[in-house]
Design an enzyme around this catalytic site. Structure first.
Site, PDB file in Angstrom:
ATOM      1  N   LYS A 165       0.674  -1.068  -0.041  1.00 16.09           N
ATOM      2  CA  LYS A 165       0.012   0.384  -0.433  1.00 16.09           C
ATOM      3  C   LYS A 165       0.600   1.650   0.050  1.00 16.09           C
ATOM      4  O   LYS A 165       2.018   0.783   0.410  1.00 16.09           O
ATOM      5  CB  LYS A 165      -0.882  -0.364   1.179  1.00 16.09           C
ATOM      6  CG  LYS A 165      -1.780  -1.066   1.527  1.00 16.09           C
ATOM      7  CD  LYS A 165      -2.686  -0.910   2.830  1.00 16.09           C
ATOM      8  CE  LYS A 165      -3.264  -1.943   2.933  1.00 16.09           C
ATOM      9  NZ  LYS A 165      -4.825  -1.906   4.010  1.00 16.09           N
ATOM     10  N   HIS A 168       2.040   6.837   3.636  1.00 16.02           N
ATOM     11  CA  HIS A 168       1.397   7.860   3.984  1.00 16.02           C
ATOM     12  C   HIS A 168       1.925   8.391   4.621  1.00 16.02           C
ATOM     13  O   HIS A 168       2.623   8.747   5.364  1.00 16.02           O
ATOM     14  CB  HIS A 168      -0.456   7.985   3.940  1.00 16.02           C
ATOM     15  CG  HIS A 168      -0.774   6.606   5.545  1.00 16.02           C
ATOM     16  ND1 HIS A 168      -0.942   6.947   6.957  1.00 16.02           N
ATOM     17  CD2 HIS A 168      -0.510   5.047   5.063  1.00 16.02           C
ATOM     18  CE1 HIS A 168      -0.780   5.402   7.177  1.00 16.02           C
ATOM     19  NE2 HIS A 168      -0.977   5.140   6.501  1.00 16.02           N
ATOM     20  N   HIS A 171       2.509   7.417   8.643  1.00 13.73           N
ATOM     21  CA  HIS A 171       4.110   7.203   8.353  1.00 13.73           C
ATOM     22  C   HIS A 171       5.500   7.858   8.323  1.00 13.73           C
ATOM     23  O   HIS A 171       6.189   7.571   8.785  1.00 13.73           O
ATOM     24  CB  HIS A 171       4.977   5.979   6.969  1.00 13.73           C
ATOM     25  CG  HIS A 171       3.384   4.449   7.494  1.00 13.73           C
ATOM     26  ND1 HIS A 171       2.394   4.735   5.942  1.00 13.73           N
ATOM     27  CD2 HIS A 171       2.687   3.769   8.312  1.00 13.73           C
ATOM     28  CE1 HIS A 171       1.791   3.637   6.621  1.00 13.73           C
ATOM     29  NE2 HIS A 171       2.180   3.351   7.336  1.00 13.73           N
TER      30      HIS A 171
HETATM   31  N1  ARG Z   1       1.872  -0.962   9.639  1.00 15.34           N
HETATM   32  C1  ARG Z   1       1.413  -0.413  10.563  1.00 15.34           C
HETATM   33  C2  ARG Z   1       0.134   0.690   9.153  1.00 15.34           C
HETATM   34  O1  ARG Z   1       0.130   1.284   8.642  1.00 15.34           O
HETATM   35  C3  ARG Z   1       1.711   0.411  11.781  1.00 15.34           C
HETATM   36  C4  ARG Z   1       2.881  -0.579  12.558  1.00 15.34           C
HETATM   37  C5  ARG Z   1       2.268   0.037  14.191  1.00 15.34           C
HETATM   38  N2  ARG Z   1       2.454  -1.039  14.980  1.00 15.34           N
HETATM   39  C6  ARG Z   1       2.437  -1.956  15.434  1.00 15.34           C
HETATM   40  N3  ARG Z   1       3.183  -2.715  16.400  1.00 15.34           N
HETATM   41  N4  ARG Z   1       1.023  -2.874  15.387  1.00 15.34           N
HETATM   42  O2  ARG Z   1      -0.925   1.311  10.231  1.00 15.34           O
END
Ligand code: ARG
Length: 643
Positions: A165, A168, A171
């Protein structure tokens, strides 16, 4: 340590064995601690109040007109009217070489340092300690009085994009804030592990893989994985939404017929057929084959992942960030999750509900956390389930003293559920070592061409904009050696400083014009202030290594004295930042300093002054440049020499 990005490498570290009778007092690291110690001892001698009680209550001030240190007398909790006590303490304070006679203001006592000893102490230190000035390696010691016990260990998990994906704004913020936190803990002497927890597993991979078979090209993938995968992502999602229409329509027809009690068998059959060949269902099947270990499916997935990581690394390097670990949802072992199911069941935390396994937090003293599914009806785990597996895996592997998750506030509930489940499973201590560092949303982050595919697009766009801004000043522009490179750094600084302006929890509007302006408290302004000090050093033609021998007693003007007082605060600002974990704590200090600098240039001229005055002033400016540089690096910025 060999692979540290240049910027963080310069954050050298100093520590020392504790030499003072007061906890957390390190006179050899923090000039202000000398004063705290002195004040605590003198007040104690004349009043009989325990010095240990006084020391921790001597606070630094947010503006210099309130003194260099202050004591709120009421906090001593002595049975005497605080105003009276303040008066009493002030009147008994003996003459001192280090500080002026204190002043009493209501229930507060203000202390002002005498300029001369402060100036030679502070400037002497900065010019000698350079990048290490302000750092405090003792903070990260397991036991500050016994270095052999070793450093405390922290895991900082941040950035964590999803490979299938777009990257964004959430991030981006996580990346900026996480990088900053890693720096803060580093200069406080912790052993830091930077971890990226990729979204690299799940049904969306099936979708992407199928999309790649239809629209992808091996060549394009190797050349520019992120953008190519994004193209595939867009195209395959177009298929998905084209199919959504007819499926939805059929469902509505069935509903209508059902209401009229008409026969729906034929429509149901049609629907089943549509669903069976839909992208969504094909994606599910593909992902199932990955979960079942199909080598071909896994090979393609691994290729996507590896190429994406390569590309991420390059972009993170532009932000002075390198990760120690690329973990991700795919890396969590099913045994860790099975183990967790067992613990939850044993502890009576989980329950069956309509074929799924859930945790009902409302039954376990956490009403606000609602319910969460742990295992789906079809037996598959979820985002939360993988995090539960991950938290225990990390604990076993790293034995950390602390772990921070840098994730948007939209996931407050998710992380609260994660920590609560961990606790309920019987890992109360583990849960207590974990912290969610959250942040608000960025609104309207898009490039001038429209869509954001990856961080590179934004950084590129802002760099272009900065280049335009720089070109407006033709004379200066012609003197910059590599304008494109400088524009790129200024662009990145713009984005980061805008992000760090304000408390983390506040969101903000992504505003290209505002962030790239040289006016106001912006990234370019900060860089400008640094470059100006560099230019001044070059033009002075003085030997920088000799500045430490300057006659500091010549710095008598109020502007000079105040600048020194501010520079003296830097170690305390860093300590305070380690508590707030807010980039703004550092940033607003740096802006206070740059404002003070710009009002000093006319008063404290270097060029044209008598040689010894010139050298002393240059020592002052060189010290300011050093602290500005140290602060910028902690924030993750790359200070430029010219612009
Ligand atoms: N990949 C997830 C997202 O983009 C964020 C991960 C955050 N960290 C975790 N341990 N859940 O929403």
């Amino acid at each position: 340590a060999a692979s540290l990005p240049a910027s963080v490498e310069a954050l050298s570290l100093q520590s020392t064995a504790q030499k003072s009778q007061f906890a957390g007092c390190f006179p050899t690291l923090n000039p202000i601690d000398i004063y705290r110690q002195h004040i605590a001892e003198e007040l104690s001698k004349s009043s009989g109040i325990d010095a240990q009680k006084i020391y921790p209550r001597i606070a630094w001030t947010s503006t210099l007109d309130k003194g260099d240190l202050s004591l709120p007398v009421a906090s001593l909790q002595i049975k005497q009217n605080p105003v009276e006590l303040a008066k009493d303490l002030v009147s008994k304070f003996p003459a001192s070489d280090l500080i002026h006679p204190p002043t009493q203001l209501g229930p507060h006592i203000q202390f002002f340092c005498k300029p001369q000893p402060l100036t030679s102490n502070v400037l002497g230190r900065i010019l000698k300690e350079k990048a290490a000035y302000g750092t405090n390696g003792n903070q990260g010691q397991k036991d500050p009085s016994d270095p052999s016990k070793g450093q405390k260990k922290i895991i900082i998990e941040f950035s964590s994009p999803n490979i299938a994906k777009p990257f964004h704004a959430g991030h981006l913020r996580s990346t900026i804030i996480g990088g900053f936190l890693a720096n803060i803990y580093t200069v406080m002497g912790w052993n830091v592990t930077k971890m990226n927890y990729l979204g690299d597993w799940g049904k969306q991979y099936g979708l992407l893989a199928n999309g790649f078979k239809e629209f992808g090209s091996e060549e394009a993938l190797i050349k520019d994985p992120i953008n190519h995968l994004f193209d595939v992502y867009v195209k395959i999602n177009r298929n998905v939404s084209e199919q959504d229409g007819p499926i939805k329509e059929l469902k509505e027809q069935i509903k209508a017929k059902n209401e009229k009690n008409e026969d729906v068998a034929e429509l149901e059959a049609q629907l089943a057929k549509l669903v069976d060949v839909s992208e969504d269902e094909r994606a599910r099947r593909y992902f199932k084959s990955m979960e079942d270990g199909d080598p071909e499916a896994l090979a393609l997935w691994r290729k996507f992942r590896d190429l994406s990581i390569e590309k991420y690394k390059q972009t993170y390097a532009r932000l002075n960030i390198d990760f120690d670990v690329y973990s991700g949802e795919s890396q969590i072992k099913s045994e860790s999750m099975t183990e967790a199911y067992k613990l939850m069941e044993k502890a009576g935390v989980s329950e069956k509900s309509e074929g799924a396994v859930i945790v009902d937090f409302t039954k376990h003293g956490a009403k606000k956390l609602g319910k969460a599914i742990i295992v789906r009806k079809d037996g598959t785990p979820l985002y939360l389930t993988r995090d539960i597996g991950a938290i225990t895996e990390r604990d076993n592997e790293y034995h950390f003293d602390k772990m921070i998750y840098v994730v948007a506030a939209q996931q407050d509930l998710h992380l609260a559920q994660l920590f609560k489940v961990t606790e309920l499973m019987g890992h109360k201590d583990l849960a207590s070592r974990c912290q969610h560092i959250n942040f608000g949303m960025v609104r309207g982050m898009s490039t001038r061409k429209g869509t954001v595919k990856f961080l590179d697009d934004i950084l590129h766009d802002v760099g272009d904009k900065m280049h335009e801004v720089m070109k407006k000043n033709e004379v200066k522009y012609s003197q910059v050696e590599d304008p494109v490179k400088t524009a790129d750094i200024l662009g990145i600084t713009s984005v980061m400083v805008q992000d760090m302006t304000g408390k983390r929890i506040n969101g903000y509007d992504f505003n290209l014009d505002a962030m790239t302006s040289f006016e106001g408290d912006t990234g370019p302004y900060l860089q400008y202030a640094h470059a100006r000090l560099c230019s001044m050093t070059r033009k002075s033609e003085l030997d920088v290594d000799e500045l430490v021998n300057a006659n500091f007693d010549l710095l008598t003007e109020q502007h000079a004295v105040d600048l020194v007082r501010l520079l003296a605060q830097w170690p305390d600002v860093l300590l305070q930042t380690a508590k707030t974990l807010e980039p703004i704590t550092v940033l607003s200090y740096l802006f206070r300093m740059t404002h003070m600098l710009s009002s000093s240039y006319d008063v404290l001229k270097v060029i044209g002054s008598e040689p010894d005055v010139k050298q002393a002033r240059m020592a002052l400016y060189a010290s300011a440049r050093q602290v500005l540089n140290n602060g910028m690096r902690v924030l993750g910025l790359s200070p430029v020499q010219r612009l």
